[in-house]
Structures are given as C-alpha cells and as structure tokens.
Design an enzyme around this catalytic site. Sequence first.
Site, PDB file in Angstrom:
ATOM      1  N   GLY A  53     -27.315 -18.889 -11.729  1.00  0.00           N
ATOM      2  CA  GLY A  53     -28.414 -17.938 -11.838  1.00  0.00           C
ATOM      3  C   GLY A  53     -27.930 -16.536 -11.528  1.00  0.00           C
ATOM      4  O   GLY A  53     -28.549 -15.796 -10.761  1.00  0.00           O
ATOM      5  N   HIS A  54     -26.785 -16.196 -12.103  1.00  0.00           N
ATOM      6  CA  HIS A  54     -26.234 -14.860 -11.929  1.00  0.00           C
ATOM      7  C   HIS A  54     -25.187 -14.611 -13.017  1.00  0.00           C
ATOM      8  O   HIS A  54     -24.814 -15.520 -13.752  1.00  0.00           O
ATOM      9  CB  HIS A  54     -25.608 -14.702 -10.529  1.00  0.00           C
ATOM     10  CG  HIS A  54     -24.485 -15.639 -10.243  1.00  0.00           C
ATOM     11  ND1 HIS A  54     -24.596 -16.696  -9.366  1.00  0.00           N
ATOM     12  CD2 HIS A  54     -23.226 -15.690 -10.713  1.00  0.00           C
ATOM     13  CE1 HIS A  54     -23.455 -17.343  -9.314  1.00  0.00           C
ATOM     14  NE2 HIS A  54     -22.606 -16.761 -10.126  1.00  0.00           N
ATOM     15  N   ALA A  55     -24.729 -13.354 -13.079  1.00  0.00           N
ATOM     16  CA  ALA A  55     -23.620 -12.988 -13.968  1.00  0.00           C
ATOM     17  C   ALA A  55     -22.638 -12.162 -13.154  1.00  0.00           C
ATOM     18  O   ALA A  55     -22.984 -11.643 -12.082  1.00  0.00           O
ATOM     19  CB  ALA A  55     -24.125 -12.173 -15.158  1.00  0.00           C
ATOM     20  N   ARG A 100     -25.066 -17.340 -16.125  1.00  0.00           N
ATOM     21  CA  ARG A 100     -24.837 -18.793 -16.128  1.00  0.00           C
ATOM     22  C   ARG A 100     -25.750 -19.501 -15.132  1.00  0.00           C
ATOM     23  O   ARG A 100     -26.052 -18.981 -14.061  1.00  0.00           O
ATOM     24  CB  ARG A 100     -23.369 -19.141 -15.862  1.00  0.00           C
ATOM     25  CG  ARG A 100     -22.913 -19.343 -14.428  1.00  0.00           C
ATOM     26  CD  ARG A 100     -22.822 -18.072 -13.625  1.00  0.00           C
ATOM     27  NE  ARG A 100     -22.107 -17.011 -14.281  1.00  0.00           N
ATOM     28  CZ  ARG A 100     -20.795 -16.875 -14.261  1.00  0.00           C
ATOM     29  NH1 ARG A 100     -20.073 -17.693 -13.541  1.00  0.00           N
ATOM     30  NH2 ARG A 100     -20.225 -15.879 -14.878  1.00  0.00           N
ATOM     31  N   TYR A 125     -24.465  -9.658 -10.820  1.00  0.00           N
ATOM     32  CA  TYR A 125     -25.844  -9.372 -11.221  1.00  0.00           C
ATOM     33  C   TYR A 125     -26.644 -10.595 -10.814  1.00  0.00           C
ATOM     34  O   TYR A 125     -26.427 -11.681 -11.366  1.00  0.00           O
ATOM     35  CB  TYR A 125     -25.975  -9.197 -12.738  1.00  0.00           C
ATOM     36  CG  TYR A 125     -25.386  -7.933 -13.287  1.00  0.00           C
ATOM     37  CD1 TYR A 125     -25.994  -6.702 -13.057  1.00  0.00           C
ATOM     38  CD2 TYR A 125     -24.251  -7.978 -14.073  1.00  0.00           C
ATOM     39  CE1 TYR A 125     -25.453  -5.538 -13.589  1.00  0.00           C
ATOM     40  CE2 TYR A 125     -23.706  -6.818 -14.611  1.00  0.00           C
ATOM     41  CZ  TYR A 125     -24.319  -5.608 -14.357  1.00  0.00           C
ATOM     42  OH  TYR A 125     -23.786  -4.463 -14.889  1.00  0.00           O
TER      43      TYR A 125
END
Length: 138
Positions: A53-55, A100, A125
């Site tokens: 749950g981030h990039a 992802r 992010y």
Amino acid sequence: MKFNIDLCQIIELPKISDPRGSLTFVEGGNQIPFDIQRVYYLYDVPGGAERGGHAHKGLHQLIIAMSGSFDVVLDDGVNKKRVHLSRSYNGLYVCPMIWRELDNFSSGSVCMVLASNKYDEEDYYRNYSEFMHGRDQL
Ligand code: TYD
C-alpha cells in the site's frame, strides 16, 4: 512514462538441484538490475491481511516467495497487474514509482524483499494521490 508495470517482470533465478535439495542464489548486478543494500522479510502474516500500500520514489526491489504464496498487485497509475508468487526461484522485479499491494498470503508464507537502498521513509509515497501527483511530475 519512464517507469511502468511492463518493466516489472518475473526474473527466473538460478536453481541448482541435486538429491540433497535445491539451491538458488542472487547476486546484485548479475541476476538483478541493482545492487543489494537491504533485505527484509514478512512472515507470520495473518489470513486476509494486506501489506504494502505504498510506492517508492527511487527504490528498486526484488520480491520472492521464500515459502508459501501470495499476490502482488502492481499499479503504475495507468495500468495494473496482479502477479502470483509461489516459487522460491522466481523473483518479481519492481522498479521505482510503482504502487504495490500484497495480499492473498497462504498460511506460513514468507515474503523476502531485496532492496537497492537502506530504509528511508522519505523515499515512500504512502498516499495514493500523492503518488499520482509525483508520477505526473516525472
Ligand atoms: P511498512 O512499510 O508498513 O510495511 P509494508 O511493506 O507492509 O507496507 O513497514 C512497517 C514498519 O516497519 C514501518 O514502521 C517501517 C518499518 N520498516 C523499517 O524500519 N525498515 C524496513 O526496512 C522496512 C521495510 C520497514
């Protein structure tokens, strides 16, 4: 778009099998397109849990199902794909600027991640709209 999900492919790692079992190895810069600065792993993941749950702004990673299986959902802001990982000789390369999420963990699964840099919260992010904004600046 410089970074997109087409760059994120399964890399088949060397597998040396003999009657004593199998051996797989990874060398930074050889099997994978970056040097390895960090290794971390997810384990004891409860059924139904979601991770990720981030990039990342600049991090390159290789994600391997060391045991069991799980899914990785990749999103470059335009296209998405779901990749099922279940073989310890397969690694999913994830380039920078890809959102992802990991889910569908089997019981007892272990997710190992090889990363191109040390942990740096500034490289994340964690908010999808900020990720989309950052992507539009590229
Ligand atoms: P988090 O990014 O939430 O895990 P996920 O990959 O599932 O999104 O990380 C959980 C916590 O662990 C968070 O407080 C940051 C910390 N952490 C480190 O200290 N070092 C690391 O190398 C990683 C990946 C996370």
